[in-house]
Design a protein around this motif. Sequence first.
Motif, short mmCIF file in Angstrom:
data_model
loop_
_atom_site.label_atom_id
_atom_site.label_comp_id
_atom_site.label_asym_id
_atom_site.label_seq_id
_atom_site.Cartn_x
_atom_site.Cartn_y
_atom_site.Cartn_z
N VAL A 47 0.83 -1.20 0.00
CA VAL A 47 0.00 0.00 0.00
C VAL A 47 0.87 1.25 0.00
O VAL A 47 0.60 2.23 -0.71
CB VAL A 47 -0.97 -0.01 1.19
CG1 VAL A 47 -1.69 1.33 1.33
CG2 VAL A 47 -1.98 -1.14 1.04
N ALA A 48 1.95 1.25 0.79
CA ALA A 48 2.86 2.40 0.79
C ALA A 48 3.46 2.62 -0.59
O ALA A 48 3.55 3.76 -1.08
CB ALA A 48 3.96 2.19 1.83
N LEU A 49 3.87 1.55 -1.24
CA LEU A 49 4.42 1.66 -2.59
C LEU A 49 3.40 2.27 -3.55
O LEU A 49 3.72 3.17 -4.34
CB LEU A 49 4.84 0.28 -3.09
CG LEU A 49 6.22 -0.21 -2.65
CD1 LEU A 49 6.28 -1.72 -2.61
CD2 LEU A 49 7.28 0.35 -3.60
N ALA A 50 2.16 1.80 -3.47
CA ALA A 50 1.12 2.32 -4.36
C ALA A 50 0.86 3.79 -4.10
O ALA A 50 0.73 4.59 -5.04
CB ALA A 50 -0.16 1.51 -4.19
N HIS A 245 9.50 -0.05 4.78
CA HIS A 245 9.98 -0.96 3.74
C HIS A 245 9.42 -0.60 2.38
O HIS A 245 10.14 -0.59 1.37
CB HIS A 245 9.62 -2.39 4.10
CG HIS A 245 10.40 -2.93 5.24
ND1 HIS A 245 11.61 -3.56 5.10
CD2 HIS A 245 10.16 -2.91 6.57
CE1 HIS A 245 12.08 -3.91 6.28
NE2 HIS A 245 11.21 -3.53 7.20
N GLY A 246 8.11 -0.32 2.33
CA GLY A 246 7.52 0.06 1.06
C GLY A 246 8.09 1.36 0.52
O GLY A 246 8.40 1.48 -0.67
N ALA A 247 8.25 2.35 1.40
CA ALA A 247 8.77 3.64 0.97
C ALA A 247 10.23 3.54 0.54
O ALA A 247 10.67 4.23 -0.38
CB ALA A 247 8.61 4.67 2.09
N LEU A 248 11.00 2.70 1.22
CA LEU A 248 12.40 2.50 0.83
C LEU A 248 12.48 1.99 -0.60
O LEU A 248 13.25 2.50 -1.42
CB LEU A 248 13.06 1.52 1.79
CG LEU A 248 14.54 1.22 1.57
CD1 LEU A 248 15.39 2.44 1.90
CD2 LEU A 248 14.99 0.02 2.42
N LEU A 249 11.68 1.00 -0.94
CA LEU A 249 11.68 0.48 -2.30
C LEU A 249 11.12 1.50 -3.29
O LEU A 249 11.61 1.59 -4.42
CB LEU A 249 10.86 -0.81 -2.36
CG LEU A 249 11.57 -2.06 -1.84
CD1 LEU A 249 10.60 -3.22 -1.73
CD2 LEU A 249 12.74 -2.43 -2.74
N LEU A 264 13.61 9.23 2.46
CA LEU A 264 12.20 9.21 2.09
C LEU A 264 11.43 8.26 3.00
O LEU A 264 10.34 8.59 3.49
CB LEU A 264 12.04 8.79 0.63
CG LEU A 264 10.61 8.53 0.15
CD1 LEU A 264 9.79 9.82 0.13
CD2 LEU A 264 10.61 7.87 -1.24
N ALA A 265 11.99 7.08 3.24
CA ALA A 265 11.31 6.08 4.05
C ALA A 265 11.13 6.55 5.49
O ALA A 265 10.08 6.33 6.10
CB ALA A 265 12.08 4.76 4.01
#
Length: 312
Positions: A47-50, A245-249, A264-265
């Motif tokens: 969800v964070a990635l999206a 983790h999502g924001a890091l990627l 950013l993460a």
Amino acid sequence: MPLDVICVGVATVDTIAVVPEMPGADDRVVAEPFVTACGGPAATAAVALARLGARVGFCGVVGDDDAGRLVRAGFEREGVDTTWLRTVPGQPTTTSMVIAARSSGTRAIVTTPQYAPGPQAVPVDAAAWLHADQTGYRSALTAARAAAAAGARRPKLSVDAGNPIPGLDLDGVDLYVPTTAALAREFGTDDVDDGLRAAAKAGAGAVVATAGSTGSHVLDGDDVAVVAPFRVEVASTIGAGDVFHGALLAGLVAGGSLTEAARLANAVAALSCRALDGRSAIPNRAEADAFLLAETPDARPPRHDTGDTHDE
């Protein structure tokens, strides 16, 4: 066109109870109204990635129950590809009860069994990255190694190691992200720099260790950097580590360096702490970028951890 990331692991439905003090044995306490929200480390990372603009899918299993339908609808609402989210008849969706104490900032989690997708279900040709939590780790690693052995293109592999992973093997892991506590347990040292280098020696391509109130520690090549946290008004830290983790990627797939992605993460994880659940306050990319422009990392300890807490 391949996706940027497919997250592999557990998706849950959480009931969150906020209480004044953590109850003891045989206690009866009055909580604030319960909150129900979707969670799970890999699922919340997706969800964070999206939210941050990445093209992302989720690989996992849910049951044919109300909780499973809630999980699927939540992903679809966020724009997460559910092609690899399998519904298993008769199998219950993983659910959790999270008891959070306001006075101490501590929590207790009770969860039902977690179910992993099999290695054959992990789509190694559908994304540039696979991101696995403790539930999806073994299947993702097996699938990635099988692809490499067959001479096929292998996606990069990111591992969320904030929760224990029995038999952890870092050979073939491109990005290893434990908490500093998990790093110390795994490599037997309280020196973070030594732990980072031990993880790299064990096979990890790059290592980031989250440390909550003191930010994150980044090993990229031979260089170690401490990336400072951000100070926010915190409602809850539930899921903040998963968001990290999502924001890091998201930062990496957008072309940032590992240190830039960690900054950013840190910011996105901090902003996610503005709400009680782990998802509703995750910012979009425009909001995250505006926050980064307006704020400076805070060397002072924040009111609560903002990047070291995982759901399950």
